[in-house]
Write a protein that holds these residues in place. Structure first.
Motif, PDB file in Angstrom:
ATOM      1  N   VAL A 108     -22.429  13.021 -19.891  1.00  0.00           N
ATOM      2  CA  VAL A 108     -22.528  13.877 -18.780  1.00  0.00           C
ATOM      3  C   VAL A 108     -22.367  15.607 -19.420  1.00  0.00           C
ATOM      4  CG1 VAL A 108     -21.136  15.053 -16.679  1.00  0.00           C
ATOM      5  CG2 VAL A 108     -22.030  12.623 -16.898  1.00  0.00           C
ATOM      6  N   MET A 109     -21.061  15.822 -20.321  1.00  0.00           N
ATOM      7  CA  MET A 109     -20.942  17.000 -20.911  1.00  0.00           C
ATOM      8  C   MET A 109     -22.008  17.629 -21.740  1.00  0.00           C
ATOM      9  SD  MET A 109     -16.805  17.252 -20.882  1.00  0.00           S
ATOM     10  CE  MET A 109     -16.305  15.738 -22.095  1.00  0.00           C
ATOM     11  N   ARG A 110     -22.518  16.573 -22.480  1.00  0.00           N
ATOM     12  CA  ARG A 110     -23.835  16.737 -23.391  1.00  0.00           C
ATOM     13  C   ARG A 110     -25.000  17.438 -22.608  1.00  0.00           C
ATOM     14  NH1 ARG A 110     -24.435  14.635 -28.501  1.00  0.00           N
ATOM     15  NH2 ARG A 110     -22.678  12.787 -29.216  1.00  0.00           N
ATOM     16  N   ALA A 111     -25.158  16.649 -21.389  1.00  0.00           N
ATOM     17  CA  ALA A 111     -26.236  17.284 -20.635  1.00  0.00           C
ATOM     18  C   ALA A 111     -26.174  18.542 -20.071  1.00  0.00           C
ATOM     19  CB  ALA A 111     -26.487  16.129 -19.385  1.00  0.00           C
ATOM     20  N   ALA A 112     -24.750  18.936 -19.557  1.00  0.00           N
ATOM     21  CA  ALA A 112     -24.351  20.055 -19.214  1.00  0.00           C
ATOM     22  C   ALA A 112     -24.471  21.291 -20.107  1.00  0.00           C
ATOM     23  CB  ALA A 112     -22.857  20.007 -18.663  1.00  0.00           C
ATOM     24  N   VAL A 113     -24.168  20.969 -21.411  1.00  0.00           N
ATOM     25  CA  VAL A 113     -24.296  21.890 -22.432  1.00  0.00           C
ATOM     26  C   VAL A 113     -25.661  22.270 -22.715  1.00  0.00           C
ATOM     27  CG1 VAL A 113     -23.703  22.485 -24.764  1.00  0.00           C
ATOM     28  CG2 VAL A 113     -21.970  21.378 -23.580  1.00  0.00           C
ATOM     29  N   GLU A 114     -26.343  21.256 -22.716  1.00  0.00           N
ATOM     30  CA  GLU A 114     -27.841  21.383 -23.158  1.00  0.00           C
ATOM     31  C   GLU A 114     -28.644  22.110 -22.098  1.00  0.00           C
ATOM     32  OE1 GLU A 114     -30.034  17.654 -24.326  1.00  0.00           O
ATOM     33  OE2 GLU A 114     -31.880  18.635 -23.390  1.00  0.00           O
ATOM     34  N   PHE A 115     -27.971  21.563 -20.766  1.00  0.00           N
ATOM     35  CA  PHE A 115     -28.695  22.448 -19.755  1.00  0.00           C
ATOM     36  C   PHE A 115     -28.414  24.002 -19.805  1.00  0.00           C
ATOM     37  CE2 PHE A 115     -28.885  24.519 -15.371  1.00  0.00           C
ATOM     38  CZ  PHE A 115     -30.128  24.193 -14.859  1.00  0.00           C
TER      39      PHE A 115
ATOM     40  N   ASP B 178     -21.006  31.481 -21.853  1.00  0.00           N
ATOM     41  CA  ASP B 178     -20.616  31.135 -23.093  1.00  0.00           C
ATOM     42  C   ASP B 178     -19.204  30.254 -23.092  1.00  0.00           C
ATOM     43  OD1 ASP B 178     -22.746  32.107 -24.308  1.00  0.00           O
ATOM     44  OD2 ASP B 178     -21.802  34.044 -24.781  1.00  0.00           O
ATOM     45  N   GLY B 179     -18.337  30.938 -22.050  1.00  0.00           N
ATOM     46  CA  GLY B 179     -17.017  30.294 -21.827  1.00  0.00           C
ATOM     47  C   GLY B 179     -17.122  28.846 -21.207  1.00  0.00           C
ATOM     48  N   GLN B 180     -18.073  28.695 -20.276  1.00  0.00           N
ATOM     49  CA  GLN B 180     -18.341  27.236 -19.919  1.00  0.00           C
ATOM     50  C   GLN B 180     -18.610  26.358 -21.007  1.00  0.00           C
ATOM     51  OE1 GLN B 180     -16.972  26.391 -16.820  1.00  0.00           O
ATOM     52  NE2 GLN B 180     -17.187  24.412 -17.955  1.00  0.00           N
ATOM     53  N   VAL B 181     -19.704  26.897 -21.757  1.00  0.00           N
ATOM     54  CA  VAL B 181     -20.008  25.998 -23.009  1.00  0.00           C
ATOM     55  C   VAL B 181     -18.872  25.745 -23.851  1.00  0.00           C
ATOM     56  CG1 VAL B 181     -21.319  25.938 -24.981  1.00  0.00           C
ATOM     57  CG2 VAL B 181     -22.695  26.646 -22.986  1.00  0.00           C
ATOM     58  N   GLU B 182     -18.038  26.735 -24.244  1.00  0.00           N
ATOM     59  CA  GLU B 182     -17.014  26.443 -25.002  1.00  0.00           C
ATOM     60  C   GLU B 182     -16.064  25.512 -24.611  1.00  0.00           C
ATOM     61  OE1 GLU B 182     -14.627  30.186 -26.320  1.00  0.00           O
ATOM     62  OE2 GLU B 182     -16.550  31.134 -26.661  1.00  0.00           O
ATOM     63  N   GLU B 183     -15.944  25.448 -23.157  1.00  0.00           N
ATOM     64  CA  GLU B 183     -14.910  24.502 -22.753  1.00  0.00           C
ATOM     65  C   GLU B 183     -15.383  23.147 -22.776  1.00  0.00           C
ATOM     66  OE1 GLU B 183     -12.925  25.566 -18.899  1.00  0.00           O
ATOM     67  OE2 GLU B 183     -12.567  23.347 -18.705  1.00  0.00           O
ATOM     68  N   PHE B 184     -16.707  23.010 -22.483  1.00  0.00           N
ATOM     69  CA  PHE B 184     -17.244  21.850 -22.463  1.00  0.00           C
ATOM     70  C   PHE B 184     -17.196  21.269 -24.014  1.00  0.00           C
ATOM     71  CE2 PHE B 184     -20.118  22.464 -18.422  1.00  0.00           C
ATOM     72  CZ  PHE B 184     -19.376  21.551 -17.806  1.00  0.00           C
ATOM     73  N   GLU B 185     -17.471  21.852 -24.840  1.00  0.00           N
ATOM     74  CA  GLU B 185     -17.717  21.565 -26.451  1.00  0.00           C
ATOM     75  C   GLU B 185     -16.079  21.094 -26.666  1.00  0.00           C
ATOM     76  OE1 GLU B 185     -19.549  24.619 -28.306  1.00  0.00           O
ATOM     77  OE2 GLU B 185     -21.584  23.454 -28.204  1.00  0.00           O
ATOM     78  N   ARG B 186     -14.985  21.938 -26.159  1.00  0.00           N
ATOM     79  CA  ARG B 186     -13.598  21.565 -26.561  1.00  0.00           C
ATOM     80  C   ARG B 186     -13.338  20.083 -26.018  1.00  0.00           C
ATOM     81  NH1 ARG B 186     -11.859  26.258 -25.394  1.00  0.00           N
ATOM     82  NH2 ARG B 186     -11.472  25.888 -23.151  1.00  0.00           N
TER      83      ARG B 186
ATOM     84  N   ARG C 160     -27.637  25.545 -22.303  1.00  0.00           N
ATOM     85  CA  ARG C 160     -28.271  26.507 -23.462  1.00  0.00           C
ATOM     86  C   ARG C 160     -29.847  26.823 -22.981  1.00  0.00           C
ATOM     87  NH1 ARG C 160     -25.360  23.580 -27.523  1.00  0.00           N
ATOM     88  NH2 ARG C 160     -23.536  25.317 -28.059  1.00  0.00           N
ATOM     89  N   THR C 161     -30.536  25.662 -22.660  1.00  0.00           N
ATOM     90  CA  THR C 161     -31.996  26.100 -22.124  1.00  0.00           C
ATOM     91  C   THR C 161     -32.135  26.643 -21.100  1.00  0.00           C
ATOM     92  OG1 THR C 161     -32.326  24.064 -20.745  1.00  0.00           O
ATOM     93  CG2 THR C 161     -32.471  23.742 -23.146  1.00  0.00           C
TER      94      THR C 161
ATOM     95  N   LYS D 257     -29.984  29.517 -20.016  1.00  0.00           N
ATOM     96  CA  LYS D 257     -29.375  30.627 -20.262  1.00  0.00           C
ATOM     97  C   LYS D 257     -30.499  31.688 -19.987  1.00  0.00           C
ATOM     98  CE  LYS D 257     -26.257  32.923 -23.749  1.00  0.00           C
ATOM     99  NZ  LYS D 257     -25.427  32.582 -24.893  1.00  0.00           N
ATOM    100  N   GLY D 258     -31.174  31.824 -20.901  1.00  0.00           N
ATOM    101  CA  GLY D 258     -32.070  33.036 -21.019  1.00  0.00           C
ATOM    102  C   GLY D 258     -32.978  33.374 -19.566  1.00  0.00           C
ATOM    103  N   MET D 259     -33.042  32.156 -18.816  1.00  0.00           N
ATOM    104  CA  MET D 259     -33.761  32.385 -17.470  1.00  0.00           C
ATOM    105  C   MET D 259     -32.780  33.109 -16.648  1.00  0.00           C
ATOM    106  SD  MET D 259     -34.542  29.574 -14.520  1.00  0.00           S
ATOM    107  CE  MET D 259     -32.507  29.305 -14.198  1.00  0.00           C
ATOM    108  N   VAL D 260     -31.717  32.400 -16.685  1.00  0.00           N
ATOM    109  CA  VAL D 260     -30.555  33.109 -15.581  1.00  0.00           C
ATOM    110  C   VAL D 260     -30.082  34.742 -16.069  1.00  0.00           C
ATOM    111  CG1 VAL D 260     -28.319  32.573 -16.630  1.00  0.00           C
ATOM    112  CG2 VAL D 260     -28.799  32.594 -14.109  1.00  0.00           C
ATOM    113  N   LEU D 261     -30.268  34.927 -17.339  1.00  0.00           N
ATOM    114  CA  LEU D 261     -29.566  36.118 -17.814  1.00  0.00           C
ATOM    115  C   LEU D 261     -30.845  37.161 -17.385  1.00  0.00           C
ATOM    116  CD1 LEU D 261     -27.077  36.201 -19.069  1.00  0.00           C
ATOM    117  CD2 LEU D 261     -28.199  35.935 -21.373  1.00  0.00           C
ATOM    118  N   ALA D 262     -32.116  36.916 -17.495  1.00  0.00           N
ATOM    119  CA  ALA D 262     -33.499  37.719 -17.332  1.00  0.00           C
ATOM    120  C   ALA D 262     -33.387  37.678 -15.832  1.00  0.00           C
ATOM    121  CB  ALA D 262     -34.731  37.196 -17.737  1.00  0.00           C
ATOM    122  N   GLY D 263     -33.356  36.832 -15.095  1.00  0.00           N
ATOM    123  CA  GLY D 263     -33.542  36.880 -13.429  1.00  0.00           C
ATOM    124  C   GLY D 263     -32.283  37.310 -12.905  1.00  0.00           C
ATOM    125  N   GLY D 264     -31.202  37.341 -13.240  1.00  0.00           N
ATOM    126  CA  GLY D 264     -29.811  37.748 -12.396  1.00  0.00           C
ATOM    127  C   GLY D 264     -29.796  39.193 -13.191  1.00  0.00           C
ATOM    128  N   GLY D 265     -28.488  39.582 -12.928  1.00  0.00           N
ATOM    129  CA  GLY D 265     -27.927  40.964 -13.484  1.00  0.00           C
ATOM    130  C   GLY D 265     -28.794  42.183 -13.131  1.00  0.00           C
TER     131      GLY D 265
END
Lengths: 174, 174
Positions: A152-159, A116-124, A161-162, A164-172
């Motif tokens: 590039v930053m749009r692509a980063a945010v989109e990536f 979330d922090g990284q998304v915020e920074e990209f959006e700033r 976002r799409t 996030k679920g995968m890494v949250l389920a697979g990691g942790g």
DNA sequence: AGGTGCATGTAAATAGTTACATGATTAA
DNA sequence: TTAATCATGTAACTATTTACATGCACCT
């Protein structure tokens, strides 16, 4: 591009003080360049000594005095020379991606806050770039640089976002 | 992320020598991290002294001896601690975009070579990342990092391709 | 009363790259 | 024979950040 060349480039857009150059760079080049006062002020003094920029002290009634610099002809030549000959590397150094490589070792809370922090920074940064893109006095080159950041930053945010679920389920684990 | 943490991270994927760590980093983290021997070897020696990694000298018949390092339990804890607490900045430093800001001061030849050179480099990195993504033993986190690079560099190449004409027409005075 | 913005600068600390040093093997 | 790969390391150099030093004005 060392700080000296960066200052020459910034001054080619118009006269400015060291303080103003930093603000300007943060606003327009912010997504791909960083500067600190600790490197800007020595750079300006050196450029002055080499005759590549000239300095005028401007007294302000209410604010502190400032030293406004302007590019000399020699400085403009030097900038052109530098731009024609320098290497044009595009370096990314991401502790964000490094940490994410080890998602399995992190808590879900940490993972979430990092993402979330990284998304915020990209959006700033995206907001800054889009503000910049609205200006109609922008050169083609500057428009290209801003547009690149936007794409590039749009692509980063989109990536993020799409996926996030995968890494949250697979990691942790843990 | 300093070089020491980078080494701990690399060794969490498996034992390796300093030389091998550099190759591994270039192959997998290459699009967002850089390392040189001048920082890797001192880092490994320091980590060894702190007991965070252990060293075994492996004699090879035809190649020179190598020092293979492995992560100790203390090292793994240290890595986790570092990953949980460090800042996760994502920094871009682009002399490519800086030079392009001044497109109007460059010759068309220079402009073309800068643009084409950057596309080539992104495509080189894209090939590496895609090779990496094909591996099926990849952790979710590593897959995320590689996928991020893939998405972002694709967007970068596409942007350059579609806007090359604009900057070539609008820039290149002189 | 305290934080933010304006404004310039220095010194120490940090971190990293580049070049050098060495040397065997293998492929073009 | 020339370059590349494997392999480790040091020392000098480069660059940059961070923290400090100073000080007034303005807003809450």
């Amino acid at each position: 591009v060392d700080t000296k060349t960066l200052c020459l480039g910034a001054l080619s857009f118009g006269d400015a003080s060291g303080y103003e150059i930093k603000k300007q760079v943060e606003g327009s080049f912010g997504h791909f360049l960083a500067v600190s006062y600790g490197s800007i002020y020595p750079a300006l003094n050196e450029l002055c000594g080499q005759g590549l920029i000239a300095c005028t002290v401007v007294s302000q009634d209410v604010r502190p005095d400032k030293k406004v610099y302007r590019l000399t002809d020699a400085g403009r030549s030097k900038l052109r020379e530098e731009l024609m000959g320098c290497r044009t590397t595009h370096k990314v150094r991401s502790e964000f991606l490094f940490v994410l490589c080890f998602a399995a070792m992190l808590t879900p809370e940490r993972l979430l806050s990092v993402l979330d922090g990284q998304v915020e920074e990209f959006e700033r940064n995206l907001r800054l770039v889009q503000l910049w893109l609205k200006r109609d006095d922008l050169s083609t080159g500057a428009r290209f640089a801003a547009g690149f950041g936007d794409a590039v930053m749009r692509a980063a945010v989109e990536f993020i976002r799409t996926n996030k679920g995968m890494v949250l389920a697979g990691g942790g684990a843990q």
